[in-house]
Each structure stands twice: as structure tokens, then as C-alpha cells.
Design a protein around this motif. Sequence first.
Motif, PDB file in Angstrom:
ATOM      1  N   LYS A   4       0.843  -1.198   0.000  1.00 42.75           N
ATOM      2  CA  LYS A   4       0.000   0.000   0.000  1.00 42.75           C
ATOM      3  C   LYS A   4       0.874   1.242   0.000  1.00 42.75           C
ATOM      4  O   LYS A   4       1.883   1.304   0.714  1.00 42.75           O
ATOM      5  CB  LYS A   4      -0.900  -0.002   1.233  1.00 42.75           C
ATOM      6  N   THR A   5       0.502   2.220  -0.820  1.00 46.08           N
ATOM      7  CA  THR A   5       1.211   3.497  -0.867  1.00 46.08           C
ATOM      8  C   THR A   5       0.191   4.630  -0.897  1.00 46.08           C
ATOM      9  O   THR A   5      -0.992   4.408  -1.158  1.00 46.08           O
ATOM     10  CB  THR A   5       2.133   3.565  -2.099  1.00 46.08           C
ATOM     11  N   LEU A   6       0.666   5.845  -0.626  1.00 44.56           N
ATOM     12  CA  LEU A   6      -0.219   7.011  -0.658  1.00 44.56           C
ATOM     13  C   LEU A   6       0.104   7.876  -1.865  1.00 44.56           C
ATOM     14  O   LEU A   6       1.267   8.188  -2.137  1.00 44.56           O
ATOM     15  CB  LEU A   6      -0.056   7.847   0.623  1.00 44.56           C
ATOM     16  N   LEU A   7      -0.931   8.277  -2.580  1.00 46.60           N
ATOM     17  CA  LEU A   7      -0.799   9.236  -3.670  1.00 46.60           C
ATOM     18  C   LEU A   7      -0.948  10.657  -3.154  1.00 46.60           C
ATOM     19  O   LEU A   7      -0.405  11.604  -3.736  1.00 46.60           O
ATOM     20  CB  LEU A   7      -1.862   8.952  -4.734  1.00 46.60           C
ATOM     21  N   ARG A   8      -1.704  10.800  -2.052  1.00 44.04           N
ATOM     22  CA  ARG A   8      -1.877  12.095  -1.393  1.00 44.04           C
ATOM     23  C   ARG A   8      -2.099  11.808   0.085  1.00 44.04           C
ATOM     24  O   ARG A   8      -3.107  11.200   0.451  1.00 44.04           O
ATOM     25  CB  ARG A   8      -3.073  12.849  -1.968  1.00 44.04           C
ATOM     26  N   PRO A   9      -1.178  12.224   0.974  1.00 39.33           N
ATOM     27  CA  PRO A   9      -1.350  11.955   2.414  1.00 39.33           C
ATOM     28  C   PRO A   9      -2.565  12.686   2.970  1.00 39.33           C
ATOM     29  O   PRO A   9      -2.885  13.804   2.558  1.00 39.33           O
ATOM     30  CB  PRO A   9      -0.041  12.493   3.027  1.00 39.33           C
ATOM     31  N   LEU A  10      -3.236  12.052   3.906  1.00 37.05           N
ATOM     32  CA  LEU A  10      -4.380  12.664   4.579  1.00 37.05           C
ATOM     33  C   LEU A  10      -3.888  13.704   5.575  1.00 37.05           C
ATOM     34  O   LEU A  10      -3.008  13.439   6.388  1.00 37.05           O
ATOM     35  CB  LEU A  10      -5.189  11.596   5.312  1.00 37.05           C
ATOM     36  N   GLU A  11      -4.477  14.899   5.518  1.00 42.09           N
ATOM     37  CA  GLU A  11      -4.167  15.971   6.456  1.00 42.09           C
ATOM     38  C   GLU A  11      -5.435  16.382   7.192  1.00 42.09           C
ATOM     39  O   GLU A  11      -6.550  16.171   6.708  1.00 42.09           O
ATOM     40  CB  GLU A  11      -3.576  17.183   5.723  1.00 42.09           C
ATOM     41  N   THR A  12      -5.265  16.978   8.363  1.00 35.82           N
ATOM     42  CA  THR A  12      -6.396  17.464   9.140  1.00 35.82           C
ATOM     43  C   THR A  12      -7.215  18.459   8.323  1.00 35.82           C
ATOM     44  O   THR A  12      -6.670  19.385   7.717  1.00 35.82           O
ATOM     45  CB  THR A  12      -5.908  18.130  10.436  1.00 35.82           C
ATOM     46  N   ASN A  13      -8.521  18.245   8.267  1.00 36.94           N
ATOM     47  CA  ASN A  13      -9.450  19.059   7.478  1.00 36.94           C
ATOM     48  C   ASN A  13      -9.164  18.997   5.976  1.00 36.94           C
ATOM     49  O   ASN A  13      -9.605  19.858   5.220  1.00 36.94           O
ATOM     50  CB  ASN A  13      -9.451  20.516   7.950  1.00 36.94           C
TER      51      ASN A  13
END
Length: 231
Positions: free
Chosen positions: A88-97
Motif C-alpha cells: 500500500k502506498t499514498l498518492l496524497r497523504p491525509l491531512e487534518t481538514n
Amino acid sequence: MPRIALFCLLQALTLPALAARPFVTDDARLTTAGSCQLESWVRIYPESREIWALPACNPFGNLEVTAGGGKARNDGQHGTGDFILQLKTLLRPLETNGWGLGLAGGMVHHPQVNPGPNLLGNTFVYVPMSVSFADDRIVMHANLGWLKDKASGEQRATWGLGGEFRLHDRLTGIAETFGDSSSGAFWQAGARFAIIPERVQLDATLGRELSGPASSRWISFGLRLTPDRLF
């Protein structure tokens, strides 16, 4: 649906980088960079039970590797086991809001269904997306994916939709529904409690098939360990 068949379906849907326990729907997050985690749980049905252990490591920062498995046993019958490997990899990291997007894929091996030296079982790929609201007090997750069943040659679309709701600094409620294009939809709801925030978590859920018989209901209990750094 027989309990062993339900076990195989749930593990295929549970694409085990599984959002943090107790979700089946995955999230757009990874294990801490330079560290590993262990997610383990039992799932109990009226006529059977499962036990799972899924270690996952993220040695390079944006690639999480999960390798583990589970066993299921019907009352008075032989059990079955599954082995899982996922990247699993991230294309866009999750950020607050904000929102995050990932990509995951792997394989599930069913020795009882696909015996012999060939370790390739069901193959799958899916996209997890997460959206944060109200400073992470609410985080929603959605999955859309594809699964090929080796034994039957059948191809299925898989999906999941869930949310986590912060009830207290250490207590989070969860609710979700998930399924695939050839089987019924399932739901579960429960909570997770942080014994040591960001390190040790306990959780429990209740769930069942939406239109299934009473025998499809389950209760699960899990333990998640997330040490700060191992590499």
C-alpha cells in the motif's frame, strides 16, 4: 451463506492493511514511517469463529507491506486458513481538514481452495480515500476496488464506506458498510479505545449481513500495537 464461505468473503474484502482496526474499509494512512504495527482480532459467529494476525511495516516512508493470515473453524468441522500479502502506498497523504488518496493491491491464498505449491490465490487492487472534518473529530473513508477469484475465475467490484467519530480523547466510534458486486452488503459498528494513545488500542464491534440470516451476525474483539520506531 456458510460460515467458511463468509470467512473467505470477509477476508477478501478486508484487504488487510485494513484501516486501523476495527475497520474493514481501508483508510488513506500508513503505518508510522520506520516502524511496524500488529493488528490482531477474533471474530465470533453463532456457529464459528475466526482469529487473525496482520503485521505491517513501513520501512521506507511511503510503502506499507502487510503479511499475515487468519484461521476459521465451524463448530464440529475442520477449519480453514488464509494467507495475505499486500502493498500500500499514498498518492496524497491525509491531512487534518483535508483529504487523502492511496493505492493498494495484493493477493490472498486459500490453501484449502487452491492446494499445491502455487502461492498465488485471489488477487485484488483498490483505492482508499479519506476525508477529515472538524479537526479530525470526524474522518470518512471510501474504497473502490477489484478482486479476481482464482478458484472460479470470477471478477468482482469491491466497495466500502465508513466513518470514525471521536467521542473522547481516547474513545472513537466507528460505523461502516462494505461488500462486493456478487454478494450481499455487510455492516458493522463499534468503538476503539486507546489504552496508550498512538501505541496500544483495544476495539470491539457488532456486525452482520444486511439482508442475511441471523447466523451471519458477529462480534469481534481486537488489539492493535503501534510502536513509535523500529528501524
